[in-house]
Design an enzyme around this catalytic site. Structure first.
Site, PDB file in Angstrom:
ATOM      1  N   ASP A   1       0.954  -1.470   0.089  1.00 25.00           N
ATOM      2  CA  ASP A   1       0.048  -0.180   0.005  1.00 25.00           C
ATOM      3  C   ASP A   1       0.722   1.149   0.058  1.00 25.00           C
ATOM      4  O   ASP A   1       2.130   1.046   0.491  1.00 25.00           O
ATOM      5  CB  ASP A   1      -0.921  -0.188   1.402  1.00 25.00           C
TER       6      ASP A   1
ATOM      7  N   ASP B   1      -0.727  -2.406  -4.387  1.00 23.52           N
ATOM      8  CA  ASP B   1      -1.902  -2.754  -3.899  1.00 23.52           C
ATOM      9  C   ASP B   1      -2.835  -1.275  -3.740  1.00 23.52           C
ATOM     10  O   ASP B   1      -3.010  -0.897  -4.427  1.00 23.52           O
ATOM     11  CB  ASP B   1      -1.877  -3.617  -2.336  1.00 23.52           C
TER      12      ASP B   1
ATOM     13  N   ASP C   1      -5.558   2.670   2.079  1.00 21.03           N
ATOM     14  CA  ASP C   1      -6.345   1.717   2.772  1.00 21.03           C
ATOM     15  C   ASP C   1      -6.773   1.982   3.881  1.00 21.03           C
ATOM     16  O   ASP C   1      -5.800   2.179   5.009  1.00 21.03           O
ATOM     17  CB  ASP C   1      -5.920   0.188   2.406  1.00 21.03           C
TER      18      ASP C   1
ATOM     19  N   ARG D   1     -12.472   1.093  -6.666  1.00 22.55           N
ATOM     20  CA  ARG D   1     -12.509   1.366  -5.149  1.00 22.55           C
ATOM     21  C   ARG D   1     -12.070   2.669  -4.892  1.00 22.55           C
ATOM     22  O   ARG D   1     -11.371   3.185  -4.344  1.00 22.55           O
ATOM     23  CB  ARG D   1     -11.150   0.520  -4.708  1.00 22.55           C
TER      24      ARG D   1
END
Length: 340
Positions: free
Chosen positions: A153, A176, A180, A233
């Site tokens: 991330d 990734d 997040d 997302r």
């Protein structure tokens, strides 16, 4: 200094929020520089008066990897200025480097960069912890940085971390997630960032089986972000309520916002251009909830899916959104680095 259209309105909005908070509960301490945190990061909760980062601590400047990693891990409040490019090593944790509480990490100028690794804001994962621990990481500001090329991330927020403000950054090319947020984290604002050349952008709630940590938490504001071809997302939400997604500019995305596992999302004043699915509640897992108002859809293949009711963000904080038609001008002009 930002000069984009609507900056004066943004300053006025901050002043209104600060005045209201001061009247209700006492104003949080001022940041070391720049406007105060808004949205959920500006709310007084969990013993924290808004998000002030390293305000009141020493101001230090990192120009090397060793300096940067030392400063962000120190226990005391600290304003860590980043000059130039810092290469974050992969090491044994796939390039994720821990940030301690009470930190402001801010780039100097428009060319401060973190490359090769990402930032972890939160304690190690422990599924047995289902309420905020006393030592949860909190009160962190990350601003004016380009973060790119991470092997995991770009930023990960986990394990009940709270009062985090991620503002005016440029995110790209992570393996990734870009940002997040998971495992009970709460009272967070993600604002005025540009996301590009990235696939899975914003995950909010990582697993359908994690209600014990997430239900009643994951309160996040996403506003004035530029989703510049970031594929999906933007964000993908489980459990969180309220999740406030307003005044963001979406361009060429497969989908904008997905709400699942009974999450409650308010989708407001956004501008969607060439987005296949701007907003979804029938996605994966149990249905989510979504209230949509004042959004603009141009060349999109589907309408926004709505379902149920959601706790209004104004229950927690005051805000004044731009009109959605202003978003394609205001957001690209003001989002990203070099504009604070």
């Amino acid at each position: 200094m930002r000069t984009h259209v609507g900056y004066e309105r943004a300053l006025a909005r901050v002043a209104v929020v600060v005045a209201l908070v001061a009247t209700a509960v006492g104003a949080p301490p001022a940041m070391a520089a720049g406007p105060a945190a808004d949205g959920f990061a500006g709310v007084t909760a969990l013993g924290q008066g808004g998000t002030t980062g390293g305000a009141g601590g020493a101001v230090v400047t990192a120009t090397t990897t060793a300096q940067f990693l030392d400063y962000i891990a120190r226990p005391e409040p600290l304003v860590v200025q980043v000059r130039g490019t810092i290469v974050l090593p992969t090491g044994t944790r796939d390039g994720m480097h821990d940030v301690a509480s009470d930190k402001t990490i801010a780039g100097l100028g428009g060319d401060a960069r973190l490359v090769g690794g990402g930032l972890n804001i939160g304690l190690p994962v422990d599924d047995d912890v289902i309420s905020p621990p006393a030592n949860a990481v909190h009160n962190v500001i990350i601003r004016n940085l380009s973060i790119t090329g991470a092997t995991d991330d770009l930023i990960n927020v986990q394990m009940f971390s709270h009062h985090i403000w991620i503002d005016h950054n440029d995110f790209s090319d992570g393996d990734d997630g870009a940002v997040d947020i998971k495992r009970g984290s709460d009272f967070i604002t993600v604002s005025w960032n540009r996301f590009h050349d990235h696939d899975k952008t914003l995950l909010l709630g990582h697993d359908d089986d994690n209600a014990a940590q997430d239900a009643g938490r994951l309160r996040v504001t996403y506003h004035h972000n530029y989703f510049d071809g970031s594929d999906q997302r933007n964000p993908r939400v489980r459990f969180g309520e309220s999740v406030h997604v307003y005044n963001n500019y979406y361009r060429d995305n497969s989908y904008g916002v997905a709400s699942a596992m009974n999450a409650g999302v308010v989708l407001e004043g956004n501008y969607f251009f060439s987005v296949n699915n701007p907003g979804r509640v029938d996605f994966s897992g149990d249905l989510g909830r979504m209230v949509a108002r004042d959004n603009v859809l141009v060349e999109c293949n589907h309408e926004i899916e709505v379902r149920g009711s959601v706790v209004e963000p104004r229950t927690y904080y005051a805000y004044t959104p731009h009109r959605a038609v202003e978003v394609p001008t205001v957001v690209p002009a003001g989002a990203g680095v070099g504009r604070v």
